[in-house]
Design an enzyme around this catalytic site. Structure first.
Site, short mmCIF file in Angstrom:
data_model
loop_
_atom_site.label_atom_id
_atom_site.label_comp_id
_atom_site.label_asym_id
_atom_site.label_seq_id
_atom_site.Cartn_x
_atom_site.Cartn_y
_atom_site.Cartn_z
N MET A 29 0.84 -1.19 0.00
CA MET A 29 0.00 0.00 0.00
C MET A 29 0.88 1.25 0.00
O MET A 29 0.44 2.33 0.40
CB MET A 29 -0.96 -0.01 1.19
CG MET A 29 -2.00 -1.10 1.09
SD MET A 29 -3.56 -0.73 1.95
CE MET A 29 -3.01 -0.57 3.63
N HIS A 36 9.35 -3.60 3.38
CA HIS A 36 8.87 -3.86 2.03
C HIS A 36 10.02 -4.25 1.10
O HIS A 36 9.90 -5.16 0.29
CB HIS A 36 8.19 -2.61 1.44
CG HIS A 36 6.92 -2.21 2.12
ND1 HIS A 36 6.81 -1.04 2.84
CD2 HIS A 36 5.71 -2.80 2.18
CE1 HIS A 36 5.58 -0.93 3.31
NE2 HIS A 36 4.89 -1.99 2.93
#
Length: 279
Positions: A29, A36
């Site tokens: 997101m 990430h």
């Protein structure tokens, strides 16, 4: 690294990239951080092609204010991804992913009735809607998810089984800040003082791991909640000891199987989650 914003563009680029071999997919997101990037690194080690999605999915937010507050910085995200093995970034607008309302309802049984599912009604149905859309569009061989979102990982695995999708779900370890705080896009919303105090969450979880032989399950749960709530910056929403496979609450340490402690804590206006294997 290529950036596309429509499904049509994505399909065209993927047609060329598939010739190189397997596709690894990392759904995010945005508001990317080292956690990430570790997922992208895992994907790049196992696949010649890596696709990353950046999309703040509205259907998984049950709090409109939370959706508004969620951090967004596509330019910064793209700069970070340039340092990785990412080949293609898919960053659609909401209208591209949901040209019409998605009315699908998924039944994950007990998996969505505890912890996050209990406290965030409809959250996992929204996750399933967008993840299934991404899997249909990207058609990855493998998809990479962080273990910080422990319950989400279990739900996605069940989604793949329910839809009989040919996608391998790869679980990747939690990446932490130096303080021990689990890396999260939401950490950006914390003030420096809140961030410092939020490090207590993992400190208490680590102590709890060492107390599993001394306290009962109920005693440990109460101990964790009491010690975190002593901090004026923190308020525990839940702490539960669950079976790592089926996520059902554990009553005694003698029960078979691995056990995980899962927690959600409010720090100011920011909601943080974390977990730790207890045995």
């Amino acid at each position: 690294m290529m950036l596309v914003k429509t499904k049509k563009e994505l399909f065209e680029k993927l047609q060329m990239l598939r010739e190189k071999g397997s596709i690894g997919f990392v759904p995010t997101m945005g508001a990317l951080h080292r956690g990430h990037l570790s997922l992208v690194d895992f994907a790049a080690r196992e696949n010649p092609v890596v696709v990353v999605s950046i999309f703040v999915n509205p259907t998984q937010f049950n709090d409109p204010d939370d959706l508004k507050r969620y951090p967004r910085d596509l330019e910064a995200d793209l700069e970070l991804l340039k340092t990785t093995g990412c080949n293609l970034v898919f960053a659609p607008e909401a209208a591209e992913m949901y040209p019409e309302p998605d009315t699908r309802k998924f039944d994950f049984g007990h998996l969505e009735q505890v912890m996050e599912g209990k406290h965030r009604p409809g959250h996992f149905n929204g996750v399933a809607q967008v993840v299934s859309k991404f899997f249909e569009i990207v058609q990855p061989d493998r998809a990479y998810f962080g273990q910080k979102d422990f319950q989400q990982l279990a739900v996605v695995k069940m989604l793949v089984r329910l839809l009989n999708l040919p996608v391998e779900i790869v679980a990747c370890p939690i990446i932490r800040e130096k303080s021990g705080l689990a890396m999260s896009s939401r950490n950006e919303l914390l003030s420096p003082e809140e961030r410092e105090n939020a490090s207590l969450i993992f400190d208490i979880l680590s102590q709890a791991k060492n107390l599993t032989g001394e306290k009962s399950v109920e005693g440990l749960v109460n101990w964790v909640i009491e010690n975190i709530n002593k901090n004026p910056f923190l308020n525990v929403e839940y702490f539960e000891v669950v079976d790592s496979e089926n996520l059902q609450p554990v009553k005694t340490w003698e029960e078979k199987g691995e056990k995980t402690g899962c927690i959600a804590v409010h720090c100011g206006k920011v909601r943080l989650i974390d977990n730790i294997v207890l045995n």
